[in-house]
Design a protein around this motif. Sequence first.
Motif, PDB file in Angstrom:
ATOM      1  N   GLN A 109       0.836  -1.203   0.000  1.00  0.00           N
ATOM      2  CA  GLN A 109       0.000   0.000   0.000  1.00  0.00           C
ATOM      3  C   GLN A 109       0.869   1.250   0.000  1.00  0.00           C
ATOM      4  O   GLN A 109       0.577   2.223  -0.688  1.00  0.00           O
ATOM      5  CB  GLN A 109      -0.936  -0.007   1.219  1.00  0.00           C
ATOM      6  CG  GLN A 109      -1.899   1.154   1.263  1.00  0.00           C
ATOM      7  CD  GLN A 109      -2.906   1.138   0.125  1.00  0.00           C
ATOM      8  OE1 GLN A 109      -3.246   0.082  -0.400  1.00  0.00           O
ATOM      9  NE2 GLN A 109      -3.366   2.297  -0.257  1.00  0.00           N
ATOM     10  N   GLU A 110       1.968   1.228   0.747  1.00  0.00           N
ATOM     11  CA  GLU A 110       2.870   2.376   0.811  1.00  0.00           C
ATOM     12  C   GLU A 110       3.501   2.657  -0.557  1.00  0.00           C
ATOM     13  O   GLU A 110       3.621   3.802  -0.961  1.00  0.00           O
ATOM     14  CB  GLU A 110       3.952   2.129   1.855  1.00  0.00           C
ATOM     15  CG  GLU A 110       4.862   3.328   2.071  1.00  0.00           C
ATOM     16  CD  GLU A 110       5.868   3.088   3.179  1.00  0.00           C
ATOM     17  OE1 GLU A 110       6.988   3.598   3.049  1.00  0.00           O
ATOM     18  OE2 GLU A 110       5.531   2.392   4.153  1.00  0.00           O
ATOM     19  N   GLU A 132       0.837   4.302  -2.759  1.00  0.00           N
ATOM     20  CA  GLU A 132       0.619   5.695  -2.389  1.00  0.00           C
ATOM     21  C   GLU A 132       1.784   6.570  -2.845  1.00  0.00           C
ATOM     22  O   GLU A 132       1.578   7.684  -3.320  1.00  0.00           O
ATOM     23  CB  GLU A 132       0.418   5.812  -0.884  1.00  0.00           C
ATOM     24  CG  GLU A 132      -0.905   5.246  -0.416  1.00  0.00           C
ATOM     25  CD  GLU A 132      -1.044   5.195   1.092  1.00  0.00           C
ATOM     26  OE1 GLU A 132      -0.103   5.616   1.810  1.00  0.00           O
ATOM     27  OE2 GLU A 132      -2.090   4.719   1.554  1.00  0.00           O
ATOM     28  N   GLU A 188       1.458   7.163  -6.537  1.00  0.00           N
ATOM     29  CA  GLU A 188       0.384   8.122  -6.801  1.00  0.00           C
ATOM     30  C   GLU A 188       0.838   9.550  -6.499  1.00  0.00           C
ATOM     31  O   GLU A 188       0.547  10.478  -7.258  1.00  0.00           O
ATOM     32  CB  GLU A 188      -0.833   7.769  -5.942  1.00  0.00           C
ATOM     33  CG  GLU A 188      -2.019   8.674  -6.169  1.00  0.00           C
ATOM     34  CD  GLU A 188      -3.186   8.310  -5.277  1.00  0.00           C
ATOM     35  OE1 GLU A 188      -3.918   9.231  -4.884  1.00  0.00           O
ATOM     36  OE2 GLU A 188      -3.370   7.114  -4.977  1.00  0.00           O
TER      37      GLU A 188
END
Length: 132
Positions: free
Chosen positions: A25-26, A29, A32
């Motif tokens: 997830q990191e 992110e 992004e």
Amino acid sequence: MSAVPRSEKPVGRFRRMLDRLSSSQEDLESEELREDAETAGCIRIGDCGDRQVVTVTGTLRTVTLRPRAGVPALEAELFDGTGSLDVVWLGRRSIVGIEPGRRLIASGRISMSRGRRVLFNPKYELRPLGRE
């Protein structure tokens, strides 16, 4: 087998999908945030040098009240996926909208303090909450 290393092969849509599914997830992110900085026309924090006038964008990770030389100072860590910098507003105890998780664009002159990039009293623009 081809002699071209895997990292230099063209990446197809299926490979990109697999990479996204196997990423943390990191990592997603961070990717992004890097893309957001590029589309906003901002400089990546990892590319900023000392005494350079910059416009950067990212997400606030932490916000703390820490006095400097007896003067109140609101400090926030801004992260854009390539690096982080400290944003410091001298003489302020709080600013409405400056909170962890908030995205913003900040402009000013980078300085180095204790080995970290710092923007003192930058011009800033809060980004809308949620998806843009």
